[in-house]
Design an enzyme around this catalytic site. Structure first.
Site, short mmCIF file in Angstrom:
data_model
loop_
_atom_site.label_atom_id
_atom_site.label_comp_id
_atom_site.label_asym_id
_atom_site.label_seq_id
_atom_site.Cartn_x
_atom_site.Cartn_y
_atom_site.Cartn_z
N HIS A 129 0.85 -1.19 0.00
CA HIS A 129 0.00 0.00 0.00
C HIS A 129 0.88 1.23 0.00
O HIS A 129 1.94 1.25 0.64
CB HIS A 129 -0.91 0.00 1.24
N ASP A 188 -7.83 -4.40 -0.33
CA ASP A 188 -8.40 -4.71 -1.64
C ASP A 188 -8.35 -6.20 -1.93
O ASP A 188 -9.27 -6.76 -2.54
CB ASP A 188 -7.64 -3.95 -2.74
#
Length: 431
Positions: free
Chosen positions: A307, A365
């Site tokens: 991320h 995600d």
């Protein structure tokens, strides 16, 4: 003791400039450069990676420590104990509601879920195969034509009504975007259902048979909404603030946020994760793709890992991982080839020295994509559900900006690298 001023010095004896240093309640200090232009200087920061564009008391992230707070509450506590409407109330109003406040908030949302009947014509004016995000951008933006009174964004009561309308109607808009894409009749909201159940009803019910939401799946969806409700000054939130800074109506602002979220580098990442799993196809091919992911000369990237903000485990991913396994257990899907593939990738990312050293942990995600696929939600709807969740944060951020005494229309500056002044030459004289 923290410094209260920063001194900017220059070569060749130019006069130094003193700039104030501001401190938040937590997080890094910031150098206040608002007066820098008075000295004939600007800063250069593509992507705003080191620039605080606003002050905000809504959401705090510490990427190194893996922290995410909504109004000071750790995301882990909110995901464990709250439902999405309660978290939306917190983001917008600054405090968790008491029992009476929550009851009124939920009842108000429930009464505003219907769309104006003429809005069905907007859906039908679009192609059936349009991406659901394209449909949502159009429909949410068109709400400004149905509620023109919200052009007065400086009326607090009208902002409150706009917030209710957007939060209440977004599940309907999102579900209808899917129904229209699938060629199915629209399913109308049911006041007897809670927020997550109502969305699932509008997604999956049909005139042929009733639909009853699986409570494990409904709770999983509720958690997805909570975890995606806000995430500080990301691309789509910044977009909402920039558009809103001009005094644009709230529906235009949220529509702009949806458009920004649609990008594959932002909200489209969960959709890209499932496409990657489909490309790998079989657990026997994982080694080949892991080798490609480690090869700097190969364009292939593992989606759903790492991320930009979190250099530690994404706190939302840890919550979603638990939820993911609960859903797979409840549906008996651990032996499904696609889910076995996903879980093997998860194991490698958590154990392989290459991924551990680079902190490429599975992110939110990765797990939310697996959960939504297990629920029967198609890939094209993943980002649309992200937009549904993020509407709460967008509204809170927009309202905070409009209410701020520091509110100014956004006007970024630039480093100009084009031609200097030159004179026009008639066409017949040009070389």
């Amino acid at each position: 003791m923290k410094p209260t001023k920063a001194t900017l010095t220059f070569d060749k004896g130019a006069k130094s400039i003193e700039l104030p240093v501001l401190s938040g309640t937590i997080g890094p200090d910031v150098i206040d450069i608002r007066t820098l232009a008075n000295h004939g200087m600007l800063t250069y920061d593509p992507g705003f990676l080191a620039t605080a564009s606003c002050s905000s008391n809504i959401t705090f992230i510490d990427g190194e420590k893996g922290l995410l707070y909504y109004r000071g509450y750790p995301i882990e506590q909110l995901a464990e104990h709250c439902d999405f409407p309660e978290v939306a109330y917190l983001l917008i109003n600054g405090e968790l509601p008491n029992a009476e406040q929550k009851k009124h908030f939920v009842e108000t949302l429930t009464r505003h879920t219907m769309l104006h009947d003429q809005m069905s014509s907007i859906f039908r004016g679009l192609r059936r195969d349009a991406h659901p995000m394209a449909v949502m951008v159009s429909v949410v933006g068109a709400m400004a034509a149905f509620y023109p009174e919200h052009a007065d964004v400086f009326d607090p009561r009208l902002r409150e009504i706009a917030a209710f309308r957007l939060l209440a109607k977004m599940p309907t808009v999102t579900a209808w975007s899917y129904k229209y894409n699938a060629g199915q009749p629209f399913a109308y909201p049911q006041n007897r259902l809670n927020y997550a159940e109502n969305f699932m009803h509008m997604m999956f019910s049909s005139p042929c048979e009733p639909y009853t939401a699986n409570p494990v799946l409904a709770r999983a969806l509720d958690r997805i909404l909570i975890l995606h409700a806000d995430h500080e000054q990301n691309a789509s939130t910044s977009t909402v603030r920039v558009v809103g800074s001009s005094g644009a109506n709230p529906f235009a602002c949220i529509s702009a946020g949806i458009a920004s979220l649609w990008g594959p580098l932002h909200g489209g990442a969960n959709e890209a994760t499932l496409k990657m799993l489909e490309e790998i196809g079989d657990i026997s091919r994982i080694g080949e793709y892991i080798k490609r992911a480690k090869d700097k000369t190969d364009s292939f990237r593992l989606m759903g890992f790492g991320h930009r903000v979190y250099k530690n485990m994404d706190p939302r991913a840890a919550i979603m991982r638990q939820t993911c396994h609960q859903v797979l257990d409840d549906l008996g899907l651990h032996d499904d080839p696609m889910f076995k593939l996903a879980l093997k990738l998860e194991q490698i990312a958590l154990e392989d020295e290459y991924f551990v050293n680079k902190r490429l942990y599975p992110n939110v995600d990765f797990y939310s994509g697996i959960v939504m696929r297990a629920m029967g939600i198609p890939n094209s709807m993943f980002t649309a559900i992200f937009a549904l969740a993020r509407t709460a944060g967008w509204i809170a951020q927009w309202n905070e900006m409009i209410s701020s005494t520091e509110h100014r229309i956004a006007r970024p500056r630039q480093l100009y690298t084009g031609q200097q002044r030159r004179d026009y030459v008639p066409v017949e004289q040009r070389p």
